[in-house]
Design an enzyme around this catalytic site. Sequence first.
Site, PDB file in Angstrom:
ATOM      1  N   GLY A  41     -43.382  49.145  89.007  1.00 14.00           N
ATOM      2  CA  GLY A  41     -42.682  48.742  90.060  1.00 14.00           C
ATOM      3  C   GLY A  41     -42.925  49.394  91.426  1.00 14.00           C
ATOM      4  N   LYS A  91     -40.388  48.634 110.252  1.00 13.63           N
ATOM      5  CA  LYS A  91     -41.274  49.875 110.833  1.00 13.63           C
ATOM      6  C   LYS A  91     -42.399  48.764 111.507  1.00 13.63           C
ATOM      7  CE  LYS A  91     -42.868  49.526 106.243  1.00 13.63           C
ATOM      8  NZ  LYS A  91     -41.796  49.475 105.583  1.00 13.63           N
ATOM      9  N   GLU A 134     -46.353  46.934  94.955  1.00 14.59           N
ATOM     10  CA  GLU A 134     -46.058  45.504  95.177  1.00 14.59           C
ATOM     11  C   GLU A 134     -47.319  44.738  94.561  1.00 14.59           C
ATOM     12  OE1 GLU A 134     -43.964  43.954  97.657  1.00 14.59           O
ATOM     13  OE2 GLU A 134     -43.182  45.995  98.502  1.00 14.59           O
ATOM     14  N   GLY A 138     -37.879  56.163 104.371  1.00 15.97           N
ATOM     15  CA  GLY A 138     -36.560  55.842 103.637  1.00 15.97           C
ATOM     16  C   GLY A 138     -35.465  56.542 103.899  1.00 15.97           C
ATOM     17  N   GLY A 157     -36.999  52.644  98.418  1.00 10.90           N
ATOM     18  CA  GLY A 157     -36.028  52.281  97.422  1.00 10.90           C
ATOM     19  C   GLY A 157     -34.746  51.786  98.136  1.00 10.90           C
ATOM     20  N   LYS A 190     -45.741  53.761 110.544  1.00 14.10           N
ATOM     21  CA  LYS A 190     -44.672  54.927 110.593  1.00 14.10           C
ATOM     22  C   LYS A 190     -45.338  55.844 111.448  1.00 14.10           C
ATOM     23  CE  LYS A 190     -43.135  53.794 105.737  1.00 14.10           C
ATOM     24  NZ  LYS A 190     -43.499  53.906 104.506  1.00 14.10           N
TER      25      LYS A 190
HETATM   26  N1  HSE Z   1     -44.186  50.730 100.578  1.00 15.65           N
HETATM   27  C1  HSE Z   1     -43.565  51.715 101.133  1.00 15.65           C
HETATM   28  C2  HSE Z   1     -43.769  52.961 100.243  1.00 15.65           C
HETATM   29  C3  HSE Z   1     -42.021  51.949 101.335  1.00 15.65           C
HETATM   30  O1  HSE Z   1     -44.540  52.927  99.254  1.00 15.65           O
HETATM   31  O2  HSE Z   1     -43.615  54.172 100.630  1.00 15.65           O
HETATM   32  C4  HSE Z   1     -41.480  51.120 102.604  1.00 15.65           C
HETATM   33  O3  HSE Z   1     -42.197  51.618 103.643  1.00 15.65           O
END
Ligand code: HSE
Length: 432
Positions: A188, A106, A191, A135, A305, A206
């Site tokens: 999890g 992205k 990050e 996703g 995921g 996005k």
């Molecule tokens: N880190 C993003 C989220 C997923 O938490 O939706 C990857 O774009």
Amino acid sequence: MRTRPLKVALLGCGVVGSEVARIMTTHADDLAARIGAPVELAGVAVRRPSKMREGIDPALVTTDATALVKRGDIDVVVEVIGGIEPARALITTAFEHGASVVSANKALLAQDGAALHALAEEQGRDLYYEAAVAGAIPLIRPLRESLAGDKVNRVLGIVNGTTNFILDKMDSTGAGYQEALDEATALGYAEADPTADVEGFDAAAKAAILAGIAFHTRVRLDDVYREGMTEVTAADFASATRMGCTIKLLAICERAADGGSVTARVHPAMIPLSHPLASVRGAYNAVFVESDAAGQLMFYGPGAGGAPTASAVLGDLVAVCRNKLSGATGPGDSAYTQLPVSPMGEVVTRYHISLDVADKPGVLAQVATVFAEHGVSIDTVRQQGRQDGGGEASLVVVTHRASDASLNGTVEALRNLDTVRGVASIMRVEGE
Ligand code: HSE
């Protein structure tokens, strides 16, 4: 069916890449039947070759991604390494050496989508990136293809799962931001460095991609107004609850009422509990699309995921392979409208403003005058005296629709009133 396989190079074998490889293996027969030829994993570029990768022939693994994309016999490069470089250079090289590209990147698409599309077109290649936004949820293809005969006016969505998890936790438990973030990290979802998610950078990338495709114009990451959600408090949720709302981090892309420009923004906002996006819980994503003919559409599902993102990658892989076999390319860039992106000051919406004020005669009138002087019409006002005997009260003002510039002018003037002790929070109200 053609027996000679189409060759795929995989760049990156982390959470998403390993799922792409696994599904390519386990669904090989179905993929071949759907494409009309077998697909073969011809090489996998990784940073750490010593790591064990279940189900992947070690002979395919290389650290030299450039040599892999330069081979000349690769039909499709799947890029799931993320980031700007070396992904950009590798995609460019892939196009120049005969391959089409499927990407989940992205950040790169939001920044350099135009240049990459131009190169793909010049070289007669495909560039597909369904996995870059939300996703597994089909969004790019519905906007680019299914709605190609319609006119999209608005895209409003929850496109970041980490922040939705945190906000949902705050809403359902009364937790503060830090406590909810800690839980997201422990489980999890977040990050170790959550900046890209909580400061809205991920959602802004996005939004740029979605706005460009929805409105057939050029929207770059820098065009997207962005506010993160780290300042949202438990008190904001209490206010939202009193208004029959919840708070979500929203990506909002809109065509102006006169059709002459577009806006794209990411910020936390209150939305009514009756809005479909209010019921999107946990780490799920959902995107609401409004168009002239179709009306309102909602796309919902897992926005991150390994397996869900791989599902979107594989869908693109099938499409690109089919195009290869037919000697065609799929839909490319479509920025023909060249609509300008207006600054945030021109965005029009409703606001919920919470003020700490002196609890004495005339204060409400003073505050109302400031709103009137800036052309911001008040919808409701609620005042609550404090029990602490300090002579202060909380004043909550909800406005009718006003421009962001007018609202900012109002707030600046309010801060200059002696009777306004502080502006506790300002939150936009969307989805009404
Ligand atoms: N880190 C993003 C989220 C997923 O938490 O939706 C990857 O774009």
